[in-house]
Design a protein around this motif. Structure first.
Motif, PDB file in Angstrom:
ATOM      1  N   MET A 101       5.606   1.969   9.473  1.00  0.00           N
ATOM      2  CA  MET A 101       3.968   2.626   9.262  1.00  0.00           C
ATOM      3  C   MET A 101       3.566   2.050   8.248  1.00  0.00           C
ATOM      4  N   GLY A 102       4.045   1.073   7.436  1.00  0.00           N
ATOM      5  CA  GLY A 102       3.316   0.377   6.157  1.00  0.00           C
ATOM      6  C   GLY A 102       2.017  -0.234   6.512  1.00  0.00           C
ATOM      7  N   PRO A 103       2.037  -1.201   7.556  1.00  0.00           N
ATOM      8  CA  PRO A 103       1.039  -1.879   7.904  1.00  0.00           C
ATOM      9  C   PRO A 103      -0.337  -0.869   8.238  1.00  0.00           C
ATOM     10  N   SER A 104      -0.401   0.286   9.031  1.00  0.00           N
ATOM     11  CA  SER A 104      -1.510   1.056   9.433  1.00  0.00           C
ATOM     12  C   SER A 104      -1.846   1.951   8.340  1.00  0.00           C
ATOM     13  N   LEU A 105      -0.872   2.488   7.620  1.00  0.00           N
ATOM     14  CA  LEU A 105      -1.159   3.295   6.731  1.00  0.00           C
ATOM     15  C   LEU A 105      -1.806   2.675   5.314  1.00  0.00           C
ATOM     16  N   GLY A 106      -1.118   1.345   5.142  1.00  0.00           N
ATOM     17  CA  GLY A 106      -1.481   0.548   3.750  1.00  0.00           C
ATOM     18  C   GLY A 106      -2.857   0.074   4.065  1.00  0.00           C
ATOM     19  N   THR A 107      -3.346  -0.235   5.275  1.00  0.00           N
ATOM     20  CA  THR A 107      -4.471  -0.868   5.485  1.00  0.00           C
ATOM     21  C   THR A 107      -5.805   0.135   5.454  1.00  0.00           C
ATOM     22  N   VAL A 108      -5.354   1.189   5.936  1.00  0.00           N
ATOM     23  CA  VAL A 108      -6.372   2.588   5.766  1.00  0.00           C
ATOM     24  C   VAL A 108      -6.561   2.840   4.221  1.00  0.00           C
ATOM     25  N   ALA A 109      -5.334   2.840   3.491  1.00  0.00           N
ATOM     26  CA  ALA A 109      -5.399   3.183   1.953  1.00  0.00           C
ATOM     27  C   ALA A 109      -6.222   2.090   1.321  1.00  0.00           C
ATOM     28  N   ARG A 110      -6.039   0.883   1.690  1.00  0.00           N
ATOM     29  CA  ARG A 110      -6.818  -0.208   1.111  1.00  0.00           C
ATOM     30  C   ARG A 110      -8.412   0.003   1.265  1.00  0.00           C
ATOM     31  N   ILE A 111      -8.550   0.322   2.223  1.00  0.00           N
ATOM     32  CA  ILE A 111     -10.249   0.405   2.528  1.00  0.00           C
ATOM     33  C   ILE A 111     -10.615   1.563   1.979  1.00  0.00           C
ATOM     34  N   ALA A 112      -9.727   2.737   1.965  1.00  0.00           N
ATOM     35  CA  ALA A 112     -10.427   4.001   1.355  1.00  0.00           C
ATOM     36  C   ALA A 112     -10.597   3.848  -0.140  1.00  0.00           C
ATOM     37  N   ARG A 113      -9.717   2.919  -0.926  1.00  0.00           N
ATOM     38  CA  ARG A 113      -9.722   3.093  -2.284  1.00  0.00           C
ATOM     39  C   ARG A 113     -11.165   2.304  -2.806  1.00  0.00           C
ATOM     40  N   LYS A 114     -11.433   1.553  -1.887  1.00  0.00           N
ATOM     41  CA  LYS A 114     -12.906   0.678  -2.312  1.00  0.00           C
ATOM     42  C   LYS A 114     -14.218   1.757  -2.321  1.00  0.00           C
ATOM     43  N   ASP A 135      11.814  -5.048   6.733  1.00  0.00           N
ATOM     44  CA  ASP A 135      11.597  -3.907   6.244  1.00  0.00           C
ATOM     45  C   ASP A 135      10.880  -4.063   4.836  1.00  0.00           C
ATOM     46  N   LYS A 136      11.566  -4.803   3.946  1.00  0.00           N
ATOM     47  CA  LYS A 136      11.026  -5.244   2.582  1.00  0.00           C
ATOM     48  C   LYS A 136       9.599  -5.832   2.524  1.00  0.00           C
ATOM     49  N   VAL A 137       9.256  -6.470   3.349  1.00  0.00           N
ATOM     50  CA  VAL A 137       7.993  -6.934   3.812  1.00  0.00           C
ATOM     51  C   VAL A 137       6.985  -6.139   3.687  1.00  0.00           C
ATOM     52  N   LEU A 138       7.389  -5.249   4.879  1.00  0.00           N
ATOM     53  CA  LEU A 138       6.347  -4.310   5.351  1.00  0.00           C
ATOM     54  C   LEU A 138       6.077  -3.060   4.273  1.00  0.00           C
ATOM     55  N   ALA A 139       7.234  -2.579   3.641  1.00  0.00           N
ATOM     56  CA  ALA A 139       7.036  -1.592   2.277  1.00  0.00           C
ATOM     57  C   ALA A 139       6.478  -2.210   1.277  1.00  0.00           C
ATOM     58  N   THR A 143       3.138  -0.609  -0.672  1.00  0.00           N
ATOM     59  CA  THR A 143       3.252   0.017  -1.909  1.00  0.00           C
ATOM     60  C   THR A 143       1.832  -0.775  -2.746  1.00  0.00           C
ATOM     61  N   LYS A 144       1.554  -2.090  -2.481  1.00  0.00           N
ATOM     62  CA  LYS A 144       0.350  -2.589  -3.097  1.00  0.00           C
ATOM     63  C   LYS A 144      -0.635  -2.044  -2.573  1.00  0.00           C
ATOM     64  N   SER A 145      -0.949  -1.042  -1.693  1.00  0.00           N
ATOM     65  CA  SER A 145      -2.134  -0.628  -0.962  1.00  0.00           C
ATOM     66  C   SER A 145      -2.621   0.836  -1.526  1.00  0.00           C
ATOM     67  N   VAL A 146      -1.832   1.486  -2.567  1.00  0.00           N
ATOM     68  CA  VAL A 146      -1.882   2.659  -3.042  1.00  0.00           C
ATOM     69  C   VAL A 146      -2.181   2.602  -4.519  1.00  0.00           C
ATOM     70  N   ASP A 147      -2.560   3.815  -5.089  1.00  0.00           N
ATOM     71  CA  ASP A 147      -2.788   3.678  -6.420  1.00  0.00           C
ATOM     72  C   ASP A 147      -1.464   4.521  -7.362  1.00  0.00           C
ATOM     73  N   GLY A 148      -0.774   5.197  -6.671  1.00  0.00           N
ATOM     74  CA  GLY A 148       0.388   5.650  -7.356  1.00  0.00           C
ATOM     75  C   GLY A 148       1.257   6.457  -6.317  1.00  0.00           C
ATOM     76  N   PHE A 149       2.488   7.053  -6.952  1.00  0.00           N
ATOM     77  CA  PHE A 149       3.343   7.287  -6.180  1.00  0.00           C
ATOM     78  C   PHE A 149       4.102   8.688  -6.554  1.00  0.00           C
ATOM     79  N   THR A 150       4.600   9.548  -5.645  1.00  0.00           N
ATOM     80  CA  THR A 150       5.321  10.704  -5.848  1.00  0.00           C
ATOM     81  C   THR A 150       6.513  10.676  -5.031  1.00  0.00           C
ATOM     82  N   ALA A 151       7.471  10.580  -5.899  1.00  0.00           N
ATOM     83  CA  ALA A 151       8.912  10.412  -5.200  1.00  0.00           C
ATOM     84  C   ALA A 151       9.694  11.754  -5.031  1.00  0.00           C
TER      85      ALA A 151
END
Length: 374
Positions: A101-114, A135-139, A143-151
């Protein structure tokens, strides 16, 4: 605030949908405006191991859910990202549980942050239980697409550092799944499931995948002491993979007729009966981060046996809410026998009631907001 959740929700089924919908209700209860944008296509059919991706339950009430995102169409990702940016939520919450799910969710997040939206990832898993190439490449892309994390567990919190050491991060244990209705009595549950009231039961619940260790539990249950005590095993959940190996193992171990199989997805309205019938919930996982099954067990105040993997020992204090054991059949068998022989249900139930106070949804929303404001 104006909050948007991008991820699995009705008409899709399963723990991720349950989590996102319950989280939305909590934000609404706190006075926020909430929308959920879910998938038009979540998994391509050839990648989905179960019978159906869709829920048999009615649509949840009072939630604004719209199907928007395709997991496999890059043009759709760009379009949805622009739509989120136009909506301009204060926080975009993006649950992450598998690298696919990294590419789809990450791309949306990158655009939304702008557009000034803060994008916070809720990390159910950082590294998947069942590893695949890439797996590691997609993850890392995600992670580069968001502003922060809650684990949701300390083990996942530590895993973030494999991909990012700078962005804000908070930690909140997986809250209780309290959306499956009121507790059902043992009598109601036994009657609904057509079980023998003279028998005591242990429960393996949830989708059956290799890493969840059902084979270890079957080997443990082959211990003759369980037959002497009149204890049976309920296995309730859909096979995500080949069922033959478990059925062959059942036959090899001489357990035919001793296991109660309910090998279909359990509708939400029926979950309470499986937990109502159980004396103890068994999670013999070979690997894990955290588990939503533990949080259902807490809600229904059922003692647990979990294995010493990932974040499970964080959730179930050994000797208070149940047992923490090594992931091998002998250790599992010995502690389960101890539970029934020494009738530890009341002891653990008291501990559960105290421990479950930690797992509120208010803690979850506060943790997300804190990450967004850092």
């Amino acid at each position: 605030m104006k909050i948007m959740i991008l991820g699995t929700a009705y008409p899709y089924r399963g723990g991720m949908a349950d989590f996102n919908e319950r989280l939305a209700h909590q934000f609404i209860n706190e006075g926020h405006e909430v929308k959920i944008w879910t998938f038009t296509l979540q998994y391509p059919s050839f990648l989905f191991p179960g019978k159906t991706q869709y829920s048999p339950d009615p649509a949840p009430e009072l939630l604004d859910i719209t199907r928007k995102l395709s997991s496999v169409n890059p043009l759709n990702w760009i379009s949805v990202g622009r739509q989120v940016r136009k909506e301009h939520p204060d926080i975009l919450i993006v649950p992450f549980w598998m690298p696919f799910m990294g590419p789809s969710l990450g791309t949306v997040a990158r655009i939304a942050r702008k557009g000034g939206t803060r994008c916070i990832a809720i990390l159910h898993n950082m590294i998947p239980h069942e590893h695949k190439p890439g797996d590691k490449v997609l993850a890392r892309y995600f992670t580069k697409s968001v502003d922060g994390f809650t684990a949701l567990s300390e083990s996942v919190l530590a895993d973030i550092s494999l991909f990012d050491t700078v962005k804000p991060r908070t930690f909140c244990r997986h809250p209780l799944y309290d959306s499956f209705g009121a507790h059902a009595t043992r009598e109601e549950s036994i009657d609904f499931l057509k079980l023998d009231p003279a028998t005591r039961y242990m429960l393996f619940f949830g989708l059956i995948r290799d890493y969840k260790g059902l084979d270890l539990l079957l080997e443990a249950y082959a211990d003759s002491r369980f037959r002497q005590m009149g204890v049976k095993l309920i296995v309730a959940g859909e096979f995500y993979g080949d069922s033959a190996k478990y059925l062959e193992l059942e036959k090899k171990l001489g357990l035919e007729g001793e296991i109660v199989w309910h090998s279909d997805f359990v509708p939400s309205a029926e979950v309470r009966y499986y937990f109502g019938a159980a004396d103890i919930v068994v999670q013999p996982y070979k690997s894990a981060t955290q588990s939503g099954i533990s949080q259902i067990a807490y809600h229904f105040e059922k003692p647990m046996l979990v294995t010493r993997v990932g974040g499970l020992p964080e959730i179930v204090p050994d000797g208070k809410a149940g047992y923490v054991v090594n992931p091998d059949s002998e250790s599992i068998a010995d502690k389960l026998v101890d539970f029934f022989e020494n009738d530890r249900r009341d002891q653990f139930t008291e501990g559960l009631r105290d421990e479950k106070k930690k797992y509120s949804w208010a803690n979850m929303t506060a943790s997300i907001i804190k990450a967004a404001k850092q």
